[in-house]
Design a protein around this motif. Sequence first.
Motif, PDB file in Angstrom:
ATOM      1  N   PHE A 131      -4.240 -11.548  90.123  1.00 27.78           N
ATOM      2  CA  PHE A 131      -3.377 -10.948  89.406  1.00 27.78           C
ATOM      3  C   PHE A 131      -3.199 -12.278  88.228  1.00 27.78           C
ATOM      4  O   PHE A 131      -2.559 -12.253  87.149  1.00 27.78           O
ATOM      5  CB  PHE A 131      -1.525 -11.159  90.580  1.00 27.78           C
ATOM      6  N   LEU A 132      -3.085 -13.576  89.427  1.00 26.36           N
ATOM      7  CA  LEU A 132      -2.956 -15.098  88.386  1.00 26.36           C
ATOM      8  C   LEU A 132      -4.045 -14.711  87.619  1.00 26.36           C
ATOM      9  O   LEU A 132      -4.019 -15.572  86.280  1.00 26.36           O
ATOM     10  CB  LEU A 132      -3.477 -16.279  88.964  1.00 26.36           C
ATOM     11  N   LEU A 133      -4.747 -13.939  87.503  1.00 26.27           N
ATOM     12  CA  LEU A 133      -6.160 -14.024  86.251  1.00 26.27           C
ATOM     13  C   LEU A 133      -5.603 -13.183  85.561  1.00 26.27           C
ATOM     14  O   LEU A 133      -6.317 -13.583  84.427  1.00 26.27           O
ATOM     15  CB  LEU A 133      -7.685 -14.061  86.352  1.00 26.27           C
ATOM     16  N   LEU A 134      -5.174 -12.075  85.845  1.00 26.81           N
ATOM     17  CA  LEU A 134      -5.576 -11.509  84.325  1.00 26.81           C
ATOM     18  C   LEU A 134      -4.884 -11.673  82.851  1.00 26.81           C
ATOM     19  O   LEU A 134      -5.306 -11.215  81.627  1.00 26.81           O
ATOM     20  CB  LEU A 134      -3.755  -9.965  85.129  1.00 26.81           C
ATOM     21  N   PRO A 135      -3.469 -12.134  83.262  1.00 24.11           N
ATOM     22  CA  PRO A 135      -3.336 -12.673  81.705  1.00 24.11           C
ATOM     23  C   PRO A 135      -4.383 -13.260  80.904  1.00 24.11           C
ATOM     24  O   PRO A 135      -4.081 -12.945  79.530  1.00 24.11           O
ATOM     25  CB  PRO A 135      -2.133 -13.544  82.690  1.00 24.11           C
ATOM     26  N   LEU A 166       2.803  -7.829  77.524  1.00 25.78           N
ATOM     27  CA  LEU A 166       4.014  -9.270  77.383  1.00 25.78           C
ATOM     28  C   LEU A 166       4.687  -9.596  78.602  1.00 25.78           C
ATOM     29  O   LEU A 166       4.929 -10.819  78.588  1.00 25.78           O
ATOM     30  CB  LEU A 166       4.043  -9.643  75.846  1.00 25.78           C
ATOM     31  N   ALA A 167       4.858  -8.757  78.624  1.00 27.49           N
ATOM     32  CA  ALA A 167       6.006  -9.121  79.655  1.00 27.49           C
ATOM     33  C   ALA A 167       5.226  -8.976  81.226  1.00 27.49           C
ATOM     34  O   ALA A 167       5.715  -9.772  82.255  1.00 27.49           O
ATOM     35  CB  ALA A 167       7.493  -7.151  80.282  1.00 27.49           C
ATOM     36  N   ALA A 168       4.214  -8.128  81.089  1.00 23.08           N
ATOM     37  CA  ALA A 168       3.826  -7.886  82.568  1.00 23.08           C
ATOM     38  C   ALA A 168       2.987  -9.794  82.427  1.00 23.08           C
ATOM     39  O   ALA A 168       3.165 -10.116  83.646  1.00 23.08           O
ATOM     40  CB  ALA A 168       2.433  -7.255  82.854  1.00 23.08           C
ATOM     41  N   ALA A 169       2.880 -10.167  81.151  1.00 22.92           N
ATOM     42  CA  ALA A 169       2.047 -11.897  81.373  1.00 22.92           C
ATOM     43  C   ALA A 169       2.828 -12.771  82.014  1.00 22.92           C
ATOM     44  O   ALA A 169       3.056 -13.596  82.417  1.00 22.92           O
ATOM     45  CB  ALA A 169       1.379 -11.576  80.164  1.00 22.92           C
ATOM     46  N   SER A 170       4.338 -12.591  81.474  1.00 23.91           N
ATOM     47  CA  SER A 170       5.360 -13.388  81.471  1.00 23.91           C
ATOM     48  C   SER A 170       5.313 -13.130  82.854  1.00 23.91           C
ATOM     49  O   SER A 170       5.928 -14.170  83.246  1.00 23.91           O
ATOM     50  CB  SER A 170       6.236 -12.761  80.795  1.00 23.91           C
TER      51      SER A 170
END
Length: 368
Positions: A131-135, A166-170
């Motif tokens: 999850f943390l690496l995905l953005p 953008l929402a997912a990365a935020s």
Amino acid sequence: MSVKQFKPLPAQPAPIMTAGPIAWVRDNLFSSTFNIIATILIIGSLVAVLPGMIDWLFISANWSGTSQSDCVKDGACWVFISAWSQQIFYGSYPTDELWRVNLCLFLLAGVIALSFILPDRLRNKVAVPAFLLLPFIGLLFLDGSMIGLPQVTTNLWGGFSLNVLLAAASIIIAFPFGFLWALGRRSDMPFARSVSVTCIEFFRGTPILALFFMGSVMLPLFFPADVNVDKLLRVWIILVLFMSAYMAEVFRSGFQAIPSGQYEAADSIGLGYWQKTLLIIFPQVIKVSMPNILATFVMVFKNTVFLLVIAVPEMLQVIMSALSNSNWLGGHAIEGYLFVAFIFWACCFSMSLLATSIEKKLDTSHNK
């Protein structure tokens, strides 16, 4: 001694049915005079409106074609949506490079699925780092210049995929930030508590539109003349900080819901501060805060449509640009806005179902 004669009681009417559809209708729709009147008015309104709406939306609608001239029926012109579908979902991203956007969306779905598929012993070790690496992985693929692919500048990103990514990365980046701010607000150290309270109250008390304007117009004024931070990156930072402030308050309410006995039990076995917080308290905070966490996720996802006021080409901005196109000046705003509303409703409803599933998975009570 007189003997009382047995006299049978008169037959009683059969009990009113208390279960089944008839009982539900009686109890919920016709249980009182007010409910009867309200039910009749609502049903009458639906009978008057629904047939015409269904005919306009589906039966008399124009489904096939490529241009406005193909909309010859009296119903909705869904040709408008299909003709602009690529721009609506991908913005101006080059057609030959759309696989990168699809790959990022696939990775997002895959990481979410990992949280359900993996066993408990691997979930925190694999799913959380993913999850943390995905953005950052998504940023590498979408831009492409750092991994040897043709560069696609951020002014070409857009459409519904931009709303989602953008929402997912935020949300992903704001999650640990919000947790740290919540810890800072509860800290005994005056400096950490003051900084956390200031950040939380500033970003939580300022309207998101004002923050977007500050990020896009005012923030560059504080940079040196030769420094140009990308506009989309500034918007992302604003969304992360805005989301972190709300997440911090959600986590704070979760911390207050944890009984003091949990802290005392962790202290009694000699755990340090971070061991106690991450291994004992944090999982319980997540469990009790899940409904509020979902509400914050949905709020941020819906707030991405406000990016249109600073000319970021998200989904609604693309629809408005398409409506002003000279080839489509026929008044298809209703179809466009209905389509946007349906897509956002479908996403928010899916997030609600996903959160409900997570709540059941985390439920450790004996009421299951």
